[in-house]
Design an enzyme around this catalytic site. Sequence first.
Site, short mmCIF file in Angstrom:
data_model
loop_
_atom_site.label_atom_id
_atom_site.label_comp_id
_atom_site.label_asym_id
_atom_site.label_seq_id
_atom_site.Cartn_x
_atom_site.Cartn_y
_atom_site.Cartn_z
N ASN A 140 -1.20 -1.02 14.94
CA ASN A 140 -0.84 0.39 14.81
C ASN A 140 -1.98 1.37 15.02
O ASN A 140 -1.77 2.57 15.04
CB ASN A 140 -0.23 0.64 13.42
CG ASN A 140 -1.19 0.27 12.30
OD1 ASN A 140 -1.86 -0.75 12.37
ND2 ASN A 140 -1.25 1.09 11.27
N TYR A 141 -3.20 0.89 15.22
CA TYR A 141 -4.38 1.77 15.26
C TYR A 141 -5.22 1.46 16.48
O TYR A 141 -5.58 0.31 16.73
CB TYR A 141 -5.19 1.55 13.98
CG TYR A 141 -6.39 2.44 13.81
CD1 TYR A 141 -6.30 3.82 13.95
CD2 TYR A 141 -7.62 1.89 13.47
CE1 TYR A 141 -7.41 4.63 13.78
CE2 TYR A 141 -8.74 2.69 13.27
CZ TYR A 141 -8.63 4.07 13.44
OH TYR A 141 -9.73 4.87 13.26
N HIS A 172 5.36 -14.58 5.47
CA HIS A 172 4.06 -15.25 5.43
C HIS A 172 3.01 -14.56 6.30
O HIS A 172 3.26 -14.24 7.46
CB HIS A 172 4.15 -16.70 5.94
CG HIS A 172 5.33 -17.46 5.47
ND1 HIS A 172 5.43 -17.96 4.21
CD2 HIS A 172 6.47 -17.81 6.10
CE1 HIS A 172 6.58 -18.59 4.08
NE2 HIS A 172 7.24 -18.51 5.22
N LYS A 230 1.99 -1.40 4.74
CA LYS A 230 1.43 -0.06 4.56
C LYS A 230 2.29 0.98 5.25
O LYS A 230 2.63 0.83 6.43
CB LYS A 230 0.01 0.01 5.13
CG LYS A 230 -0.71 1.30 4.79
CD LYS A 230 -1.51 1.90 5.93
CE LYS A 230 -0.71 2.31 7.11
NZ LYS A 230 -1.41 3.22 8.06
N ARG A 272 0.83 -1.20 0.00
CA ARG A 272 0.00 0.00 0.00
C ARG A 272 0.87 1.26 0.00
O ARG A 272 2.10 1.17 0.12
CB ARG A 272 -0.93 -0.04 1.21
CG ARG A 272 -1.98 -1.15 1.10
CD ARG A 272 -2.74 -1.38 2.39
NE ARG A 272 -3.42 -0.16 2.83
CZ ARG A 272 -3.99 -0.03 4.03
NH1 ARG A 272 -3.96 -1.04 4.90
NH2 ARG A 272 -4.60 1.08 4.37
N TYR A 289 0.92 -8.56 8.71
CA TYR A 289 0.57 -7.17 8.42
C TYR A 289 1.59 -6.26 9.09
O TYR A 289 1.80 -6.33 10.31
CB TYR A 289 -0.83 -6.82 8.94
CG TYR A 289 -1.10 -5.33 8.87
CD1 TYR A 289 -1.28 -4.71 7.64
CD2 TYR A 289 -1.13 -4.55 10.02
CE1 TYR A 289 -1.50 -3.35 7.56
CE2 TYR A 289 -1.36 -3.18 9.94
CZ TYR A 289 -1.53 -2.59 8.71
OH TYR A 289 -1.73 -1.23 8.62
N ALA A 347 5.68 -15.84 10.55
CA ALA A 347 4.31 -15.95 10.04
C ALA A 347 3.29 -15.51 11.08
O ALA A 347 3.42 -15.80 12.26
CB ALA A 347 4.03 -17.40 9.62
N ARG A 396 3.93 -15.12 27.39
CA ARG A 396 3.06 -16.29 27.29
C ARG A 396 2.71 -16.78 28.69
O ARG A 396 3.52 -16.68 29.61
CB ARG A 396 3.77 -17.46 26.60
CG ARG A 396 4.20 -17.26 25.20
CD ARG A 396 4.64 -18.61 24.66
NE ARG A 396 5.57 -18.44 23.55
CZ ARG A 396 6.67 -19.17 23.40
NH1 ARG A 396 7.00 -20.08 24.29
NH2 ARG A 396 7.44 -18.98 22.35
#
Length: 203
Positions: A138-139, A115, A103, A85, A118, A132, A192
């Site tokens: 980010n938002y 893999h 993006k 993007r 985002y 992966a 974890r």
Amino acid sequence: MIESEKLLQNKIKSLAIKKGVKLISSDSIYLSSDTKFGKNVLIEPYVVIGKGVKIGNNVKILSFSYIEKTKIGNNVTIGPFARLRPDTVLEDNSKIGNFVEIKKSRVGKNSKVNHLSYIGDSILGKNVNVGAGTITCNYDGKNKYKTKILDNAFIGSNSSLVAPVKIGKNTVIGAGSTITKDVKDNTLALSRISQREFKKIKK
């Protein structure tokens, strides 16, 4: 595709081929007239290149990838099924794999996002490996925040990096972690719960 658009695409593709771009199954590929191509560029079927794209030398763009307003360095591989993007920069020898979306981010030299990931509003240094299923969160519903991943960091699979956050140099993020605070250089970061097992109760 209407006839005038088809004629325009044929013209754009002919010019690209004359520059040495190899188009595989060119009828399935969409190019923009302002795309700048380097040498030895290969584009596979069903690729869409929107406006504002600059492509370096020795670049492979694999099938079903969508690219717009992106600067691509030399010796880069993209796709298949990648989406780049606006305001994305891929530096030399980087790799963007299948089902990866980038993006408004910079991916440093020799870095890999292979893999199902985002990466948004982020800066990745050199030799970063993103596992992966990793996402940069980010938002928050109102504002966008930055993620910084410094050189030689290894992000384990299925990690969530909650911005704003900085991942230090030579750092390992354990698989399945949610990182909400800055991570220092040369460390292993994990978030974890301990694995536990319980016997089934017989009915």
